[in-house]
Design an enzyme around this catalytic site. Sequence first.
Site, mmCIF file in Angstrom:
data_model
loop_
_atom_site.group_PDB
_atom_site.id
_atom_site.type_symbol
_atom_site.label_atom_id
_atom_site.label_comp_id
_atom_site.label_asym_id
_atom_site.label_seq_id
_atom_site.Cartn_x
_atom_site.Cartn_y
_atom_site.Cartn_z
ATOM 1 N N ASP A 188 0.857 -1.185 0.000
ATOM 2 C CA ASP A 188 0.000 0.000 0.000
ATOM 3 C C ASP A 188 0.893 1.234 0.000
ATOM 4 O O ASP A 188 2.102 1.136 0.174
ATOM 5 C CB ASP A 188 -0.934 0.018 1.215
ATOM 6 N N ASP B 283 1.552 5.027 1.635
ATOM 7 C CA ASP B 283 1.255 5.969 2.708
ATOM 8 C C ASP B 283 1.866 7.321 2.353
ATOM 9 O O ASP B 283 2.985 7.403 1.854
ATOM 10 C CB ASP B 283 1.839 5.478 4.035
ATOM 11 N N ASP C 184 9.425 4.000 13.180
ATOM 12 C CA ASP C 184 10.018 2.878 13.900
ATOM 13 C C ASP C 184 11.460 2.567 13.461
ATOM 14 O O ASP C 184 12.393 2.669 14.257
ATOM 15 C CB ASP C 184 9.114 1.628 13.842
#
Length: 448
Positions: free
Chosen positions: A54, A56, A134
């Site tokens: 996907d 983002d 992260d």
Amino acid sequence: MRLDIVSRDAHTVSRRQLSENALKVLYRLSKSGYKAYLVGGGVRDILLGMEPKDFDVVTNATPEEIKKLFRNSRLVGRRFRLAHIVFGRDVIEVATFRGHHGESNDNISKSNAEGRLLRDNVYGEIDEDAERRDFTINALYYDISDYSIRSYGGGINDIEARVIKLIGDPDKRYREDPVRMLRAVRFATKLDMTIEPVTAAPIKELAPLLTDIPAARMYEEVLKLFFAGKAQANYNMMQDYGLFKPLFPQIAALIEEQPAGNTAKMLDAVMASTDLRVQQDKPVTPAFFYAALLWYPLKQRADDIALESGLSHYDAHVAAMGDVMEQQCRTISIPRRFSTPAKDIWQLQLRLERSQGTRAFKLLEHPKFRAAYDLLLLRGEAEAGNIGKIATWWKSFVEADETQRPEIAKSSNSKSPSRNRNANQRKRRRPSKPKTDSTPTSKPDTQG
Ligand code: ATP
Ligand code: MG
């Protein structure tokens, strides 16, 4: 934090590799005067030569501004407020740059006593946003205004070196969000990378923090871990890091008791078969997955209940189904549309065990037959002895030509011990004739 800007001619990400919808969103933001970047997995996967799952997007526009710009958008999330731009079935996630927490109030930023972030809605600049990501391999921003990539914390080099490195102090970052430990494992197996030692070091000690994560969020994470073709590798790595036990305590307890026992074998078999199905583009469903994973905890619980209460084998089995499922749902919520068929699969095990013979025809027609049969085969692999024989019988029955099945049923009927109290009554019933057009073997192979 270190910043590298890689110009268009020095990297491999081109607009052609982005989806049309992602490009639309990026350009609309950019033409309206906002900064707009493709971020994270989308950039990372393209650099690695993989197709992103996907796309983002991040921007300096606030959620409200994004909402105004896109009629097809809706604002979602509490912990992270962001916008979903909806194009039919395709959704582009657009987030506003996260900022430092400073002295904000509870409405926009909040942590619990262990340091876990409960809310994170402070907005800031791109470099602050990068620090809140992260891993360095995810702190990559593709700039739609000049097609350059901004790489923070050495992410672009870590892609090259194939290492997973947490941004900031690992201990603190895992406490903020323990799911990052699972993400480290997932990216290591998905991207064929190693987890840098400093990033790996605290995981074993902090793994129990996963029990605090809301069960609904864990449900999603577990799907990503086990239904993307890397179940076996993720399972092994989770066991090595102590990440499996806090999520599946009932299963882990049995494996600890007998590291090479039935439960351990079942887990290996389920992971391998799930990976194989994904590889072959066959459907996989949480109903079958959880039914198989929890089969031996269920047996154990049923035995305990029978012993304690004197209930019949069957009734104890049914009572245990509720118990075991409820226990599991404390750490990972399993939607009813999966837990109900999982229980059907469990119940069918008892019938499969005693229905070799003419009653087998009836079972073939049960909507959950295929899934139940698949579980029986895995049980046959996991344990020797009687179940292995029963599984073999069913295999010959299912794989046989329809014209051969009555023979197989008859030959076994005379041999199979009549453990059923209602045997006399059953004898009077005629086995239903197998349908000629849609027996389960000719149906598309599905576990659903
Ligand atoms: P994939 O989509 O393949 O799972 P991804 O990296 O795109 O990988 P997403 O969950 O889609 O993962 O998240 C998008 C980006 O948001 C990540 O690349 C990362 O920068 C950031 N992110 C996601 N989850 C976290 C988290 N728990 N903590 C910090 N940053 C995160
Ligand atoms: Mg993603």
